[in-house]
Design an enzyme around this catalytic site. Structure first.
Site, PDB file in Angstrom:
ATOM      1  N   TYR A   1       0.831  -1.197  -0.102  1.00 37.32           N
ATOM      2  CA  TYR A   1      -0.037   0.003   0.116  1.00 37.32           C
ATOM      3  C   TYR A   1       1.010   1.207  -0.102  1.00 37.32           C
ATOM      4  CZ  TYR A   1      -4.176  -2.728   1.212  1.00 37.32           C
ATOM      5  OH  TYR A   1      -5.148  -3.764   1.117  1.00 37.32           O
TER       6      TYR A   1
ATOM      7  N   LYS B   1       4.631 -14.351   5.826  1.00 44.60           N
ATOM      8  CA  LYS B   1       4.623 -14.988   4.846  1.00 44.60           C
ATOM      9  C   LYS B   1       6.252 -15.136   4.473  1.00 44.60           C
ATOM     10  CE  LYS B   1       3.094 -17.670   1.740  1.00 44.60           C
ATOM     11  NZ  LYS B   1       2.366 -19.395   2.221  1.00 44.60           N
TER      12      LYS B   1
ATOM     13  N   ASP C   1      -1.349 -17.177   5.178  1.00 44.28           N
ATOM     14  CA  ASP C   1      -2.611 -18.128   4.365  1.00 44.28           C
ATOM     15  C   ASP C   1      -2.941 -19.073   5.067  1.00 44.28           C
ATOM     16  OD1 ASP C   1       0.257 -19.206   4.370  1.00 44.28           O
ATOM     17  OD2 ASP C   1      -0.112 -19.908   2.275  1.00 44.28           O
TER      18      ASP C   1
ATOM     19  N   ASP D   1      -5.345  -6.185   6.327  1.00 47.88           N
ATOM     20  CA  ASP D   1      -6.913  -5.806   5.699  1.00 47.88           C
ATOM     21  C   ASP D   1      -7.435  -7.187   5.311  1.00 47.88           C
ATOM     22  OD1 ASP D   1      -8.391  -4.312   4.359  1.00 47.88           O
ATOM     23  OD2 ASP D   1      -7.161  -3.642   2.804  1.00 47.88           O
TER      24      ASP D   1
ATOM     25  N   ASP E   1     -11.170  -8.569   7.401  1.00 46.95           N
ATOM     26  CA  ASP E   1     -12.474  -8.998   6.405  1.00 46.95           C
ATOM     27  C   ASP E   1     -12.760 -10.166   6.456  1.00 46.95           C
ATOM     28  OD1 ASP E   1     -12.150  -6.154   5.745  1.00 46.95           O
ATOM     29  OD2 ASP E   1     -12.410  -6.461   3.675  1.00 46.95           O
TER      30      ASP E   1
END
Length: 322
Positions: A119, A162, A194, A218, A222
């Site tokens: 971002y 990750k 993940d 983010d 969600d």
């Protein structure tokens, strides 16, 4: 001295839920509200989605209540976060009485790095059909987040990463966060982001506080919204050293914008986080408790199976607060 709160409703349902949150704040405290505009409509009218006077209002207010932005979201919320030097995005996700949830035992908080990662905005088109996005991870930003996490969760937290693939960037993130935690005597465990997504769906009660890089925070928050009843229930806080921007996690919801049926719970819960940031812990708890009472007893909006309007739910919350 009366505290000043900047109010930036933005676009879509942000214009419907933000006034509800303002009414609730007005019911529990003596605040001066400074109203400002940002978003798609402002871009059409003024040629910029974030006028200078709006950014200035956010930079000088004690705290900011933000609604949502549409197509111009990246040009609005990212600069607003930068305006308060927000280095962490706090996103709680929990179930509430009376709300059907996929995983009723969910009760966790995501602490998301708020300034960099993918971002950071470093994208380029190298040639036709060939684009790049540079992921930025610094020790300074990772350390800042970790210091906050140690204060927020001294009993320990999970580090999402990750680093098995992004060995340099997420390797630095994980190493820095774990080192800071060790300096403070705070226990951590680590989870591949993940795999963590799967485990959150299966056993969310195994997690309490999750510290994440920007994009992972983010996405994972969600995902957690789907476990507790939807994005209409998730508040968030963009915390800086002295100021903060508080916003519901949901976006503009163009499919229902203008219908007056958007769930205001996330916006009001964001207002509760704003109150606590300003040191009004008892008022923040009153607001949160009122939201819980209304979610349990009604009225509720269509996303939760009810038929009430945004305003009716807001009025009910304000009445309980009073």
């Amino acid at each position: 001295m009366t505290e000043e709160i900047a109010v930036v409703p933005g676009d879509g349902i942000g214009r419907e839920v933000t006034p509800v949150a303002v009414d609730v704040l007005d019911a529990v405290g003596d605040f001066e509200f400074v109203h400002a505009e940002a978003g798609d409509e402002v871009a059409d009218e003024q040629g910029t989605p974030l006028p200078a006077e709006t950014r200035e209002a956010v930079e000088t207010a004690d705290a900011t209540l933000f609604g949502a932005a549409g197509e111009t979201a990246a040009d609005v919320i990212l600069p607003l976060r930068a305006a308060v030097d927000s280095f962490v995005n706090v996103r709680p996700a929990r179930t509430y009485p009376g709300v059907d949830a996929v995983q009723p035992e969910t009760d966790l908080v995501f602490l998301r790095e708020n300034t960099e990662g993918v971002y950071a905005g470093h994208e380029a088109e190298l040639a036709d059909g060939v684009t790049t996005c540079t992921r930025v991870v610094t020790e300074e930003a990772s350390r800042r987040l970790a210091e906050y996490a140690c204060e927020y969760a001294p009993e320990g937290f999970t580090v999402a990463h990750k680093a098995n693939v992004m060995r340099v960037t997420d390797g630095l993130f994980r190493e820095t966060v774990e080192n800071v935690a060790a300096e403070h005597g705070v226990e951590t465990d680590a989870a591949l982001m993940d795999a963590l997504a799967m485990h959150l769906v299966e056993n969310p009660a195994d997690y309490d506080v999750v510290v994440c890089p920007n994009l992972a925070g983010d996405v994972l928050s969600d995902l957690a919204a789907g476990l507790v009843g939807g994005l209409g229930l998730l508040p968030s806080a963009n915390i800086g050293p002295e100021r903060g921007v508080f916003e519901p996690v949901h976006g503009t919801a163009p499919d229902i914008a203008g219908d007056g049926v958007a769930n205001p719970a996330a916006a009001v819960l964001s207002a509760a986080m704003l109150l606590e940031f300003l040191g009004h812990d008892a008022a923040g708890e009153r607001v949160r408790s009122a939201v819980e009472d209304v979610l349990e007893d009604g009225p509720t909006t269509p996303d939760l199976g009810g038929e009430a309007t945004t305003r009716a739910v807001g009025d009910a919350i304000r009445e309980v607060v009073r």
